[in-house]
Write a protein that holds these residues in place. Structure first.
Motif, PDB file in Angstrom:
ATOM      1  N   ILE B   8       0.817  -1.221   0.000  1.00 55.01           N
ATOM      2  CA  ILE B   8       0.000   0.000   0.000  1.00 55.01           C
ATOM      3  C   ILE B   8       0.851   1.272   0.000  1.00 55.01           C
ATOM      4  O   ILE B   8       0.337   2.362  -0.215  1.00 55.01           O
ATOM      5  N   SER B  10       2.991   4.237  -1.156  1.00 52.49           N
ATOM      6  CA  SER B  10       3.342   4.826  -2.453  1.00 52.49           C
ATOM      7  C   SER B  10       4.841   5.086  -2.549  1.00 52.49           C
ATOM      8  O   SER B  10       5.392   5.106  -3.642  1.00 52.49           O
ATOM      9  N   HIS B 107       2.904  13.758  -0.069  1.00 50.18           N
ATOM     10  CA  HIS B 107       2.904  12.449   0.572  1.00 50.18           C
ATOM     11  C   HIS B 107       3.178  12.456   2.080  1.00 50.18           C
ATOM     12  O   HIS B 107       2.530  11.698   2.823  1.00 50.18           O
ATOM     13  N   GLN B 172       0.974   8.795  -6.551  1.00 50.89           N
ATOM     14  CA  GLN B 172       0.161   9.836  -5.922  1.00 50.89           C
ATOM     15  C   GLN B 172      -1.147  10.040  -6.685  1.00 50.89           C
ATOM     16  O   GLN B 172      -2.198  10.257  -6.081  1.00 50.89           O
ATOM     17  N   ASN B 175      -3.546   7.252  -5.849  1.00 44.04           N
ATOM     18  CA  ASN B 175      -4.153   7.464  -4.532  1.00 44.04           C
ATOM     19  C   ASN B 175      -5.128   8.639  -4.522  1.00 44.04           C
ATOM     20  O   ASN B 175      -6.094   8.630  -3.762  1.00 44.04           O
ATOM     21  N   ARG B 178      -8.335   7.291  -5.673  1.00 45.47           N
ATOM     22  CA  ARG B 178      -8.962   6.496  -4.596  1.00 45.47           C
ATOM     23  C   ARG B 178      -9.581   7.371  -3.524  1.00 45.47           C
ATOM     24  O   ARG B 178     -10.529   6.978  -2.865  1.00 45.47           O
ATOM     25  N   PRO B 209      -4.617  -0.751  -2.927  1.00 40.01           N
ATOM     26  CA  PRO B 209      -5.571  -0.038  -2.053  1.00 40.01           C
ATOM     27  C   PRO B 209      -5.454  -0.523  -0.604  1.00 40.01           C
ATOM     28  O   PRO B 209      -5.112  -1.668  -0.355  1.00 40.01           O
ATOM     29  N   ARG B 210      -5.708   0.397   0.330  1.00 39.09           N
ATOM     30  CA  ARG B 210      -5.797  -0.014   1.742  1.00 39.09           C
ATOM     31  C   ARG B 210      -7.085  -0.809   1.908  1.00 39.09           C
ATOM     32  O   ARG B 210      -8.134  -0.366   1.479  1.00 39.09           O
TER      33      ARG B 210
END
Lengths: 211, 211
Positions: B8, B10, B107, B172, B175, B178, B209-210
């Protein structure tokens, strides 16, 4: 070259130190990073740098460079002496890792725009913000101390000459002390910083206190 | 070489992409970064890496390298082809500036250890934490879009070949989507990322993905 900076910014302090170590004189302009919306973006500066952040370096060719570590790598590639990174690949990686353990793991959690945003959360008053800052400095410098314990080979953070690692460490250490954190809890950092204080390029270019 | 990573993360994704672009196969070990104290530090991993963070790369000579950008610079200096930075100094500075605008300005405000700490502030519930993350992604990617508008010269972020800038941008951007942020609000980023999705080194090594 022209440096856009703010005296309180530790990212700008890094570039000032690098310029001083290289013996490069540059024109300077102070951009306030406190104030409305946490960044005082004048239209003139936004025209130069749409992000509004400092530091930014305008080269003699009129190219605007941003991000302190990118600027320092540029200065090191363009003006070779004295080098700001060690020679061996693993040592270069170590110097950069120490620099990034500060520039990417500590500092981004502390600047005015971040603490101002934190302050918009209900329940985050001055005490919580101060605790937040001290927490990340403490966690981050403890990690740096562990890095140094594993691989420090000279009197400075990454060898016997000041490097990019020291350039990031020095302003962060100055700010840690201002936040009430004594450096002697990190003996290796304390020793390195004591050595750096004796070098004018560092001593004269640290971040100014927020007034 | 051996890569310590978390699917997970990045930051770990960046190193996976760099290794894939260089065509380097490495042994891999997954370290959980969620869980107690936001980092699942097993004694075995802490022995290898006292910071407990990922990614970390153990070289064939037994040197442990940390910090994704330091690892990527190392890989680029050690294994020259294909280069992960452009050739001209100003272009290198630009690629690094884009990389750092993500790795140092976006981040660091988002990883589990930071949002977990945020959640300890009274008044910072799941909604405030989600708002915090979206705010910094939005501000940060807007800054990256402005950077690209000023100097993008090719089909990727910093030229016509994938660079360190793309290596940071891709995870990034994944995410951001997401987190519910559509990339089309940043047309240059959206176009670059669409191009990167067609490159297996990127498409196969994004952050998971988490769950």
């Amino acid at each position: 070259m022209k440096l856009f900076e703010d005296k309180i910014s530790s990212a700008a302090s890094r570039v000032r130190i690098a310029l001083a170590l290289k013996g490069l004189g540059v024109e300077r302009e102070t951009i306030g990073i406190l104030g409305a919306d946490a960044i005082n973006r004048t239209p003139e500066y936004l025209h130069v740098n749409p992000q509004g952040l400092v530091p930014a370096l305008l080269t003699d060719e009129g190219v605007l460079l941003t991000q302190s570590l990118a600027i320092i790598e540029y200065l090191d590639e363009r003006y070779r002496e004295p080098p700001l990174l060690p020679e061996k690949l693993e040592d270069r990686a170590f110097a950069r890792a120490v620099a990034l353990a500060i520039a990417a793991d500590i500092h981004p959690l502390l600047p005015p725009r971040v603490t101002a945003r934190l302050g918009t959360i209900p329940g985050a008053g001055p005490q919580e913000i101060a605790d937040w800052s001290r927490h990340w400095i403490r966690v981050g410098l403890t990690a740096v101390e562990e890095l140094l314990a594993r691989r420090q080979t000279g009197r400075y953070a990454a060898g016997d000459a000041p490097s990019m690692a020291d350039i990031c460490l020095f302003p962060q250490a100055v700010n840690a002390e201002r936040a009430g954190l004594a450096l002697d809890q990190w003996p290796r950092i304390a020793a390195v910083v004591a050595g750096l204080r004796a070098i004018p390029a560092f001593a004269e270019n640290g971040p100014a206190p927020r007034t």
